[in-house]
Design an enzyme around this catalytic site. Structure first.
Site, PDB file in Angstrom:
ATOM      1  N   ASP A  34       2.136   2.370   3.630  1.00 41.38           N
ATOM      2  CA  ASP A  34       1.345   3.598   3.504  1.00 41.38           C
ATOM      3  C   ASP A  34       1.148   4.296   4.845  1.00 41.38           C
ATOM      4  O   ASP A  34       1.374   5.499   4.983  1.00 41.38           O
ATOM      5  CB  ASP A  34      -0.011   3.247   2.900  1.00 41.38           C
ATOM      6  CG  ASP A  34      -0.955   4.434   2.856  1.00 41.38           C
ATOM      7  OD1 ASP A  34      -0.722   5.350   2.056  1.00 41.38           O
ATOM      8  OD2 ASP A  34      -1.926   4.442   3.639  1.00 41.38           O
TER       9      ASP A  34
ATOM     10  N   ASP B 213      -1.089   0.572  -4.806  1.00 43.65           N
ATOM     11  CA  ASP B 213      -2.368   1.209  -5.157  1.00 43.65           C
ATOM     12  C   ASP B 213      -2.234   2.706  -5.406  1.00 43.65           C
ATOM     13  O   ASP B 213      -3.134   3.320  -5.967  1.00 43.65           O
ATOM     14  CB  ASP B 213      -3.414   0.911  -4.091  1.00 43.65           C
ATOM     15  CG  ASP B 213      -2.938   1.252  -2.686  1.00 43.65           C
ATOM     16  OD1 ASP B 213      -1.729   1.547  -2.505  1.00 43.65           O
ATOM     17  OD2 ASP B 213      -3.770   1.218  -1.770  1.00 43.65           O
ATOM     18  N   HIS B 214      -1.124   3.267  -5.002  1.00 48.13           N
ATOM     19  CA  HIS B 214      -0.845   4.700  -5.181  1.00 48.13           C
ATOM     20  C   HIS B 214       0.519   4.958  -4.567  1.00 48.13           C
ATOM     21  O   HIS B 214       1.100   4.043  -3.970  1.00 48.13           O
ATOM     22  CB  HIS B 214      -1.897   5.573  -4.485  1.00 48.13           C
ATOM     23  CG  HIS B 214      -1.946   5.329  -3.010  1.00 48.13           C
ATOM     24  ND1 HIS B 214      -1.009   5.846  -2.144  1.00 48.13           N
ATOM     25  CD2 HIS B 214      -2.758   4.563  -2.246  1.00 48.13           C
ATOM     26  CE1 HIS B 214      -1.266   5.421  -0.916  1.00 48.13           C
ATOM     27  NE2 HIS B 214      -2.317   4.632  -0.950  1.00 48.13           N
TER      28      HIS B 214
ATOM     29  N   SER C 279      -6.963   4.718  -1.145  1.00 46.24           N
ATOM     30  CA  SER C 279      -6.820   3.264  -1.279  1.00 46.24           C
ATOM     31  C   SER C 279      -8.145   2.573  -1.569  1.00 46.24           C
ATOM     32  O   SER C 279      -8.144   1.415  -1.990  1.00 46.24           O
ATOM     33  CB  SER C 279      -6.212   2.676  -0.005  1.00 46.24           C
ATOM     34  OG  SER C 279      -4.877   3.087   0.130  1.00 46.24           O
TER      35      SER C 279
ATOM     36  N   ASP D 131     -10.202  -2.278   6.629  1.00 51.83           N
ATOM     37  CA  ASP D 131      -9.618  -1.159   5.889  1.00 51.83           C
ATOM     38  C   ASP D 131      -9.818  -1.353   4.381  1.00 51.83           C
ATOM     39  O   ASP D 131     -10.128  -2.443   3.908  1.00 51.83           O
ATOM     40  CB  ASP D 131      -8.131  -1.050   6.232  1.00 51.83           C
ATOM     41  CG  ASP D 131      -7.584   0.346   5.975  1.00 51.83           C
ATOM     42  OD1 ASP D 131      -8.352   1.273   5.639  1.00 51.83           O
ATOM     43  OD2 ASP D 131      -6.351   0.510   6.107  1.00 51.83           O
TER      44      ASP D 131
ATOM     45  N   THR E 135      -8.222  -1.621   1.433  1.00 50.06           N
ATOM     46  CA  THR E 135      -7.629  -2.549   0.468  1.00 50.06           C
ATOM     47  C   THR E 135      -8.171  -3.957   0.619  1.00 50.06           C
ATOM     48  O   THR E 135      -8.542  -4.581  -0.380  1.00 50.06           O
ATOM     49  CB  THR E 135      -6.100  -2.472   0.554  1.00 50.06           C
ATOM     50  OG1 THR E 135      -5.692  -1.107   0.423  1.00 50.06           O
ATOM     51  CG2 THR E 135      -5.441  -3.297  -0.537  1.00 50.06           C
TER      52      THR E 135
ATOM     53  N   ASP F  32       0.847  -1.195   0.000  1.00 51.53           N
ATOM     54  CA  ASP F  32       0.000   0.000   0.000  1.00 51.53           C
ATOM     55  C   ASP F  32       0.884   1.247   0.000  1.00 51.53           C
ATOM     56  O   ASP F  32       1.712   1.419   0.892  1.00 51.53           O
ATOM     57  CB  ASP F  32      -0.936  -0.003   1.206  1.00 51.53           C
ATOM     58  CG  ASP F  32      -2.152   0.877   0.988  1.00 51.53           C
ATOM     59  OD1 ASP F  32      -1.970   2.089   0.779  1.00 51.53           O
ATOM     60  OD2 ASP F  32      -3.277   0.353   1.023  1.00 51.53           O
TER      61      ASP F  32
END
Lengths: 663, 663
Positions: free
Chosen positions: B449, B494-495, B227, B286, B288, B178
């Site tokens: 993340d 994811d970013h 996310s 969460d 994801t 993440d």
């Protein structure tokens, strides 16, 4: 003991090398022991590639390593093939050379910042030899051993890579986006390509390459590289040290006596009769173009760099070099007239020197377009770095008053070609002239890096988009002239800057606020980043079918930044008056930079994290992308070292030689 | 006009959505016109994938778009295959559904920051319908047209991708770092893998993947993603909006009525009888992990997310779902006892709910190791996010006093498994239970993340190295149990966060200086970055053959940072007392964050660039890497959209269905 004159020079040289921002110091890169071998342990070689071998034995006079010894002048150096039955031989015997003369010098260095503040320099006396222009032909590992100080040994394992003598590509074009990262490509795509509901409606040229890789830019002795040693890695397959071009850095004072490594341009020329083109938007003596032919520990020896383009290496026996077919860029100050702010080698006029060797000389875009394709061509289009895409195409008033004409007249160089025009012309000339030998072109978008350094993100992204446009046009050109199927096309970078985009800025709101903390409220992230506003309005057209922002000054701009910077002010708006200057030494201390009050005055202050001696941003660690298309493209997928770009190109061009010439 | 109660709810919902930092506002993402179609223009579909269709007609009451109209309740919506001769049909006719009921509501939004400051909200009345659980089977383009307001049309072009019903892989394991970028991978390699003279002596597991790609994370309506919508893109092939899980976001107040898209887990389960494993180091509700089964506009509906894991979607007719075989992570507060700080769906005890459906329940590493492989398994190992690798392995005192036992006893969860232990157990259980159906595992290193958000780079890199170790161990495990050749292994993110490393810091020197400007002199760049000091000393061993730093607290540390941050202080030293808290609201204003005086007290102040309401860093734009190995690996090379990860996995698993079930 060594002569004091030698010491003085060495100290001067050492302080040149250490110029920058101080923290971690080393006695000498790639030599943690007192015996130094260059090429060092772990070096990889192309079979048949020329190189020099420098040996040094260090005797620290003071400091933490002092041992009371004199430098051992009776050191012995041997080489053996690791997996053979033959015994180790001395280098002279191994290569059939006469034993070189012993050299000696001393140099000084600081062990840490406390020592630097106290001016407490550690002095080292050195005994040294250098074996010049040797090569290894048989693939496999070699063991090189330096024995000194009554039996102490330093050892290097060298690897000659097992690459066959099979040529798979006739030509290579290597595009280098200096300082270009994946993050920057993403940002450039955002401002220049329309998306709808998350789907891009057009693609960048780079995005359409079939093979993607990442290369690691870690240098020989430090994990952050400059453009000199990273270019050396890309062109020679040997990582080096900051400021070094085509050499390992030794500890001597002379910036021209360091051990050389043959470059891809030199090998290609020597083995295939290949023709070479060198194109950059920088001053042409800058590191990335320079590293193709120059061999010096000091990238700042600009005059010598220019001479090397034309004449190769003349102070030592070295590989043959007859000059590139094409040399295009800025930097007239190192060509013919040092009063322009640079230096020329032995005060010569290199317009005349190149012309005397049969080059046509062009100095603006019109002359470039009109130049014949059957002649070697020198194109110098400005003093210093060439104008930026944004200034050539949008804020054109900034071309005025620069007094940067490459003829030294003091006129403005308002008719400069772009990277695309230079590169397409280079292809035309190389195609016309190279015949069966094929060609190698290096085309550099230099000012991605230069504009990132001064935090001028708009100009940096403009340069990146010009690079992408150049790639697109080059592919089309190669397809049109029939060379596409014979040409490996690579796009990569030499290092990064820690740049990214985190959202949008409502510049109208920012400009309307009166306090720094309230101005920060203009920044929108996540759902408030919105969509890119750079492609929605305006009617700028640059080239049919090419994507550039239609509006560089929208109300909602990019919230972007770098991960290390000097003190500066930021308003997130395009700098219409020309490349920005974020910090200034408003005090009399030239190493005490603060916010430039004239820069982005409507913005808020961002205090720096770099030493206050820094007036600009710095390079970063990140792996950089490699995009590959054409013969051998499959070599360039996955994650690998920067040196593998050299070995991949060399493999594709069939430059490996498993036996000496004539054998 | 609509009911005022509906208005109020809508305004509340809108303000939830807009929570964050303000700048660019939109009436409704993916709907610039007054007629809205979801899925919107440019949507791609897997053949046979279930989805809902939401239509909205907007009537702005005030603001820049006000036109004095009521929302047109007589809108017409038609669908036609673009390249066929058949005429457009109404959606009800096309899909053989009854015409759904008309809905109406209103919502409010701010047009810009000035409007927000003035509390000047624009109100919109809405007429809407939704068609639920439909699918398109024939590849090709479709034209969807919404006609309203006496002939105004809004149009969407949909594409059903032409993917054959051929299965090439039995299993897929999707690793998600993440927030993980190439820059972070480079930094993790630097501190955990020894290099010598610029050559790494060991390689990361990721670096050894044969195929590399980049995916673009641009969301449906904004270029920065969170996310939730990025996971939606990866799992469904449809980009969405911030906070949305497995749905497009409509403008209604209800977070559970938005138009859904079937996820890879659901399709794989429905079509192949495939078994699913979900593993994360986050609290398991969460975004994801949640996006694999949840369908809600509000990722913060944690209780409903947990219910969706077990029971799928129960409020509307939707695809069948019998629960994952494995669900491992933290987040006990949403499982059984909301007094732990979370919420549970309808106040149920989901330990009991899962157990009632045949799950074994485990709550620490010992129970996890001892669990049988033939049973569905719920593993909840902590309240909130799980402990970080650095705290579990180096600064273990930080596990004490957390009162985060997943049993709610108030004890400390000191025996938590790592990502590796959870993932290997998931593989064991899925291999044992899945039979011919095969399995899909999503394994998330969530706290890369989370630690980047709080600028705790050491912990973030520790999480990244744990991910790499997990990948390495998983590959070895799959090779050992014979599943390797049947399994596509993907690693992606994811970013990003705008992180990079620019050099070294002499922390001894920094700590010894007394002024902020002098402390900055401790930072070394380029030649003074030196070599990584994290692997030179100390004797930490974690797992045989795995590379982690041997010393997290060397004198010379990384000079790293992000490109946007809140006010904070930085000393570039590991935070030994646990995850850092860089900023604090020392005033009574909860949206006015300043430097946390207790954080990094020996450092210097770095003022933020983010709005002062931010107490942590934010996501960034950069493309993120995709590493692929195994069947279909070749699909994942080059540069593409985040949704192509879904389509690539679906293609590899053979999930396309070119005709309806039973036809």
């Amino acid at each position: 003991m060594v002569a004091s004159k030698s010491s003085l020079l060495a100290v001067l040289a050492a302080s040149f090398v250490a110029k920058g921002y101080a923290q971690t110091f080393q006695r000498l890169g790639a030599c943690p022991e007192l015996g130094c071998i260059f090429p060092p342990d772990q070096a990889d070689f192309l079979a048949g590639q020329y190189f020099d071998i420098r040996l040094e034995v260090h005797a620290p006079v003071n400091g933490s390593e002092a041992n009371g010894l004199e430098p051992d002048e009776n050191f012995i150096f041997t080489i053996a093939k690791a997996d053979s039955d033959t015994e180790a031989q001395t280098a002279a015997a191994y290569f059939g050379l006469e034993e070189p003369e012993l050299e000696s010098w001393s140099f000084g260095w600081y062990e840490d910042l406390f020592a630097r503040d106290a001016k407490n320099k550690s002095i080292v006396n050195v005994a040294s030899k250098i074996y010049r222009k040797v090569a290894l032909y048989e693939p496999g590992e070699y063991t090189a051993i330096l024995t000194y100080n009554n039996g102490t040994t330093s050892e290097a394992t060298w690897l000659v890579r097992d690459i066959q003598e099979v040529r798979k590509a006739k030509n290579v074009i290597l595009f280098i986006g200096d300082g270009m990262t994946t993050n920057m490509i993403t940002a450039a795509r955002l401002i220049a390509h329309k998306q709808k509901n998350g789907k891009y409606q057009t693609r960048m040229a780079m995005d359409q390459f079939p093979v993607l890789g990442h290369q690691m830019t870690h240098s020989l002795d430090t994990f952050i590289t400059d453009s000199a040693n990273s270019a050396t890695a890309l062109y020679t397959g040997h990582k080096s040290v900051v400021n070094a071009l085509g050499v390992y850095g030794d500890s001597s004072a002379d910036p021209f006596d360091d051990p050389k490594i043959e470059t891809i341009a030199e090998i290609f020329h020597r083995i295939c009769g290949g023709h070479v083109g060198i194109v950059s938007t920088a001053f042409i003596a800058d590191a990335t173009p320079a590293a193709l032919t120059a061999h010096t520990r000091a990238r700042s020896e600009y005059g010598a760099v220019i001479d090397s383009f034309l004449n190769g290496i003349t102070n030592y026996s070295w590989t043959e070099w007859n000059g590139p077919d094409v040399l295009f860029g800025g930097g007239a100050e190192n060509i013919f007239n040092s009063s322009l702010g640079g230096e020329t080698y032995m005060d010569k006029d290199y317009y005349a020197e190149f012309a005397n060797k049969g080059y046509q000389v062009v100095q603006d875009a019109t002359e470039l377009a009109a130049a014949s394709n059957d002649s070697k061509t020198l194109g110098i289009f400005s003093v210093s770095n060439m104008a930026k895409w944004l200034d050539r195409n949008v804020y054109t008033d900034n071309l005025e008053g620069q007094e940067n004409s490459p003829d030294g007249s003091g006129n403005d160089a308002t008719n400069q070609p772009g990277l695309k025009e230079m590169t397409l012309k280079a292809i035309d000339i190389l195609e016309e002239r190279s015949g069966d030998g094929g060609w190698f072109i290096m085309s550099e978008a230099a000012s991605i890096d230069k504009m990132m350094h001064v935090l001028d993100y708009d100009r940096a992204l403009g340069e990146l988009l010009e690079l992408d446009d150049t790639i697109k046009a080059s592919i089309a050109h190669l397809k049109a002239n029939g060379a596409f199927n014979d040409t490996l096309i690579l796009v990569t970078a030499d290092h990064g800057h820690g740049f990214d985009v985190m959202g949008s800025v409502d510049t109208m709101y920012l400009n309307a606020q009166t306090t720094d903390r309230k101005k920060r409220d203009a920044i929108g992230t996540y759902q408030n980043s919105g969509e890119s506003q750079y492609i929605l309005t305006g009617n700028l057209t640059y080239t049919e079918g090419t994507n550039f922002p239609s509006n560089w000054d929208p109300r909602y701009t990019l919230f972007s930044g770098v991960s290390a910077n000097p003190d500066h002010r930021e308003n997130y708006q395009v700098h219409k008056g020309g490349p920005r200057k974020p910090a200034t030494n408003i005090t009399e201390d030239e190493d005490d930079y603060m916010v430039n009050p004239k820069d982005a005055p409507s913005g808020f202050v961002i205090n720096g994290t770099l030493p206050v001696s820094a007036d600009q941003g710095v390079h970063s660690l990140t792996d950089v992308p490699v995009f590959a298309m054409g013969p051998c493209q499959e070599i360039f997928g996955g994650v690998y070292s920067s040196i593998d770009v050299f070995f991949g190109m060399a493999e594709c061009l069939g430059l490996s030689r498993l036996s000496p010439p004539g054998k």
